[in-house]
Write a protein that holds these residues in place. Structure first.
Motif, PDB file in Angstrom:
ATOM      1  N   LYS A  70       0.833  -1.217   0.000  1.00 46.75           N
ATOM      2  CA  LYS A  70       0.000   0.000   0.000  1.00 46.75           C
ATOM      3  C   LYS A  70       0.863   1.261   0.000  1.00 46.75           C
ATOM      4  N   ARG A  71       1.887   1.236  -0.836  1.00 47.85           N
ATOM      5  CA  ARG A  71       2.791   2.381  -0.917  1.00 47.85           C
ATOM      6  C   ARG A  71       2.380   3.308  -2.053  1.00 47.85           C
ATOM      7  N   LYS A  72       3.075   4.446  -2.108  1.00 47.70           N
ATOM      8  CA  LYS A  72       2.858   5.404  -3.194  1.00 47.70           C
ATOM      9  C   LYS A  72       3.189   4.766  -4.536  1.00 47.70           C
ATOM     10  N   LYS A  73       2.485   5.197  -5.563  1.00 49.41           N
ATOM     11  CA  LYS A  73       2.810   4.702  -6.895  1.00 49.41           C
ATOM     12  C   LYS A  73       4.131   5.297  -7.354  1.00 49.41           C
ATOM     13  N   LYS A  74       4.786   4.617  -8.273  1.00 46.43           N
ATOM     14  CA  LYS A  74       6.033   5.116  -8.840  1.00 46.43           C
ATOM     15  C   LYS A  74       5.719   6.176  -9.895  1.00 46.43           C
ATOM     16  N   LYS A  75       6.536   7.202  -9.914  1.00 47.57           N
ATOM     17  CA  LYS A  75       6.393   8.246 -10.918  1.00 47.57           C
ATOM     18  C   LYS A  75       7.506   8.219 -11.954  1.00 47.57           C
ATOM     19  N   ALA A  76       8.636   7.599 -11.601  1.00 49.17           N
ATOM     20  CA  ALA A  76       9.789   7.676 -12.501  1.00 49.17           C
ATOM     21  C   ALA A  76      10.694   6.454 -12.342  1.00 49.17           C
ATOM     22  N   VAL A  77      11.512   6.239 -13.377  1.00 47.47           N
ATOM     23  CA  VAL A  77      12.494   5.164 -13.412  1.00 47.47           C
ATOM     24  C   VAL A  77      13.881   5.768 -13.589  1.00 47.47           C
ATOM     25  N   LEU A  78      14.830   5.310 -12.790  1.00 45.19           N
ATOM     26  CA  LEU A  78      16.238   5.641 -12.987  1.00 45.19           C
ATOM     27  C   LEU A  78      16.845   4.465 -13.745  1.00 45.19           C
ATOM     28  N   LEU A  79      17.139   4.667 -15.008  1.00 46.66           N
ATOM     29  CA  LEU A  79      17.457   3.565 -15.914  1.00 46.66           C
ATOM     30  C   LEU A  79      18.927   3.582 -16.328  1.00 46.66           C
ATOM     31  N   ASP A  80      19.608   2.484 -16.069  1.00 49.03           N
ATOM     32  CA  ASP A  80      20.999   2.324 -16.476  1.00 49.03           C
ATOM     33  C   ASP A  80      21.065   2.075 -17.984  1.00 49.03           C
ATOM     34  N   GLN A  81      22.241   2.284 -18.581  1.00 48.73           N
ATOM     35  CA  GLN A  81      22.414   2.066 -20.018  1.00 48.73           C
ATOM     36  C   GLN A  81      23.108   0.734 -20.328  1.00 48.73           C
ATOM     37  N   PHE A  82      24.419   0.715 -20.117  1.00 49.14           N
ATOM     38  CA  PHE A  82      25.249  -0.431 -20.495  1.00 49.14           C
ATOM     39  C   PHE A  82      24.859  -1.662 -19.685  1.00 49.14           C
ATOM     40  N   GLY A  83      24.606  -2.775 -20.375  1.00 51.68           N
ATOM     41  CA  GLY A  83      24.219  -4.003 -19.708  1.00 51.68           C
ATOM     42  C   GLY A  83      22.730  -4.113 -19.460  1.00 51.68           C
ATOM     43  N   VAL A  84      21.987  -3.044 -19.746  1.00 48.84           N
ATOM     44  CA  VAL A  84      20.535  -3.038 -19.584  1.00 48.84           C
ATOM     45  C   VAL A  84      19.858  -2.735 -20.919  1.00 48.84           C
ATOM     46  N   LEU A  85      20.143  -1.556 -21.467  1.00 51.03           N
ATOM     47  CA  LEU A  85      19.565  -1.158 -22.757  1.00 51.03           C
ATOM     48  C   LEU A  85      20.356  -1.715 -23.932  1.00 51.03           C
ATOM     49  N   HIS A  86      21.669  -1.749 -23.786  1.00 50.41           N
ATOM     50  CA  HIS A  86      22.529  -2.193 -24.881  1.00 50.41           C
ATOM     51  C   HIS A  86      23.838  -2.740 -24.324  1.00 50.41           C
ATOM     52  N   ASP A  87      24.612  -3.356 -25.217  1.00 47.79           N
ATOM     53  CA  ASP A  87      25.883  -3.955 -24.803  1.00 47.79           C
ATOM     54  C   ASP A  87      27.084  -3.101 -25.176  1.00 47.79           C
ATOM     55  N   GLY A  88      26.837  -1.813 -25.391  1.00 43.53           N
ATOM     56  CA  GLY A  88      27.902  -0.912 -25.823  1.00 43.53           C
ATOM     57  C   GLY A  88      28.001  -0.826 -27.331  1.00 43.53           C
ATOM     58  N   VAL A  89      27.392  -1.766 -28.040  1.00 44.34           N
ATOM     59  CA  VAL A  89      27.407  -1.782 -29.498  1.00 44.34           C
ATOM     60  C   VAL A  89      25.985  -1.766 -30.047  1.00 44.34           C
ATOM     61  N   ASP A  90      25.173  -2.732 -29.632  1.00 41.10           N
ATOM     62  CA  ASP A  90      23.803  -2.874 -30.135  1.00 41.10           C
ATOM     63  C   ASP A  90      22.796  -2.912 -28.994  1.00 41.10           C
ATOM     64  N   ALA A  91      21.566  -2.497 -29.304  1.00 45.95           N
ATOM     65  CA  ALA A  91      20.478  -2.602 -28.333  1.00 45.95           C
ATOM     66  C   ALA A  91      20.160  -4.075 -28.092  1.00 45.95           C
ATOM     67  N   TYR A  92      19.813  -4.408 -26.846  1.00 45.03           N
ATOM     68  CA  TYR A  92      19.400  -5.770 -26.542  1.00 45.03           C
ATOM     69  C   TYR A  92      18.010  -6.041 -27.123  1.00 45.03           C
ATOM     70  N   PRO A  93      17.738  -7.279 -27.518  1.00 47.44           N
ATOM     71  CA  PRO A  93      16.400  -7.622 -28.021  1.00 47.44           C
ATOM     72  C   PRO A  93      15.317  -7.270 -27.001  1.00 47.44           C
ATOM     73  N   GLY A  94      14.295  -6.566 -27.456  1.00 44.83           N
ATOM     74  CA  GLY A  94      13.182  -6.202 -26.595  1.00 44.83           C
ATOM     75  C   GLY A  94      13.370  -4.946 -25.786  1.00 44.83           C
ATOM     76  N   ALA A  95      14.579  -4.366 -25.779  1.00 45.82           N
ATOM     77  CA  ALA A  95      14.837  -3.198 -24.934  1.00 45.82           C
ATOM     78  C   ALA A  95      14.124  -1.951 -25.437  1.00 45.82           C
ATOM     79  N   VAL A  96      14.084  -1.758 -26.740  1.00 52.12           N
ATOM     80  CA  VAL A  96      13.404  -0.590 -27.309  1.00 52.12           C
ATOM     81  C   VAL A  96      11.927  -0.621 -26.934  1.00 52.12           C
ATOM     82  N   GLU A  97      11.309  -1.791 -27.069  1.00 48.18           N
ATOM     83  CA  GLU A  97       9.894  -1.943 -26.741  1.00 48.18           C
ATOM     84  C   GLU A  97       9.657  -1.796 -25.235  1.00 48.18           C
TER      85      GLU A  97
END
Length: 360
Positions: A70-97
């Protein structure tokens, strides 16, 4: 720490099994997988298949844990890049979506929070090249930007006295400019420096800041003893990227945080400007105008992303398929819970959620 594997659908809730993944060091560990009973229930970690098992997706911004507690809803995400969104070269499958899902379906603001030694303005351009819709992001805070601003603004005595440095920087990846910051680069002449500045691991800035001399990480580490004085004091090292390693394609490469760790083990003074240090989180929260209960951090480093979030009282999502992939993932790309147990103990870290990859 207790781990609960999230069900693949709400109909399976009654079949959840709680598994003990960890407990404080020096205390006896107890397991009872069949009954789902847990000793020392100080923290619950939920292992999920993807983001849709964490967020309700109706635009309300609540996670499973928020509903339960029963906590407050989230308003924002602190999102890392390398190792999460991409591998330094290409986006990971499904990350864009996945980014689009968080923004459009969950109604969350997204701030890139990165231990990149570069300034913030180039991060979104890089993400756009990798196929991400930069309209989904509210902004970027990098450890390199925080470092740059401290050197430019000189907010206190520590920063005002930083005038001459040995500059560990990048070579083929592109050197970091110190123009207009009032810092004199002295090459390898340690005796002339009042601090070390660690941006990269490929070279040392030449005297006057004109050009870069190629230098290996091992050579950089070999220079550190010169900075430890007989009385035990040392020249401070400002670390613009505290990461130990990062992903690059299929490889892991050493980052400035590796040099900082070696320096600290020798007794050197280290000033980290990125995760897990508070300074970068404080800047991110200030930029978003939200409190710690209203954000959730997503990252692949237990030592930096998850520990940093924990220290601030921020919920977190650990992405197993990043730098810790070989330690926590099975060959079938699933989280191995026993391995997760071991590595979380190693880093004294307890994420709120765990997912194999950053995807829906």
């Amino acid at each position: 720490m207790v781990v609960v594997r999230a069900p693949s659908s709400s109909a399976q809730l009654s079949r959840d099994v709680c598994v003990l993944l960890g407990c404080p060091k020096k205390k006896k560990k107890r397991r009872d997988r069949a009954k789902g009973l847990v000793a020392m229930n100080a923290h619950t970690t939920r292992v999920c298949h993807g983001l849709e098992e964490i967020f309700d997706g109706d635009g309300g911004g609540k996670t499973m844990m928020d509903h339960d507690m029963k906590r407050k809803k989230k308003k924002a995400v602190l999102l890392d890049q390398f190792g999460v969104l991409h591998d330094g070269v290409d986006a990971y499958p499904g990350a864009v979506e996945a980014v689009r899902y968080l923004r459009e379906d969950c109604g969350l603001r997204i701030l890139i929070l990165s231990n990149s030694s570069r300034r913030s303005d180039g991060a979104l351009k890089n993400l756009e090249k990798k196929g991400f819709d930069i309209g989904c992001f509210d902004g970027v805070v990098t450890s390199g930007e925080v470092t740059h601003q401290r050197l430019k603004e000189r907010p206190d005595g520590f920063w005002k006295s930083r005038k001459a440095c040995v500059h560990f920087t990048w070579g083929e990846r592109g050197a970091i400019s110190l123009d207009d910051l009032g810092v004199d680069v002295v090459g390898r002449r340690m005796e002339e420096a009042d601090f070390l500045l660690a941006h990269g691991t490929q070279g040392i800035g030449k005297p006057g800041g004109v050009g870069v001399e190629e230098c290996s990480v091992d050579d950089m580490v070999g220079m550190l003893d010169e900075c430890i004085h007989v009385d035990g004091s040392s020249k401070p090292m400002v670390v613009a990227n505290p990461d130990i390693v990062t992903v690059h394609g299929g490889d892991l490469i050493k980052m400035p945080g590796y040099i900082a760790k070696e320096y600290e083990e020798r007794g050197g003074e280290v000033c980290r400007m990125g995760k897990p240090a508070r300074v970068i989180y404080e800047e991110a929260l200030r930029m978003l105008g939200v409190g710690v209960e209203e954000v959730i951090a997503i990252g692949d480093s237990l030592e930096h992303d998850i520990k940093g979030a924990e220290s601030m009282g921020i919920d977190s999502i650990f992405v197993g398929g990043g730098i810790h992939k070989d330690s926590v993932m099975t060959q079938g790309d699933r989280i191995d819970e026993d391995s997760l147990d071991r590595i979380c103990h190693e880093y004294s870290s307890a994420p709120t959620f765990v997912i194999p990859y950053f995807c829906m």
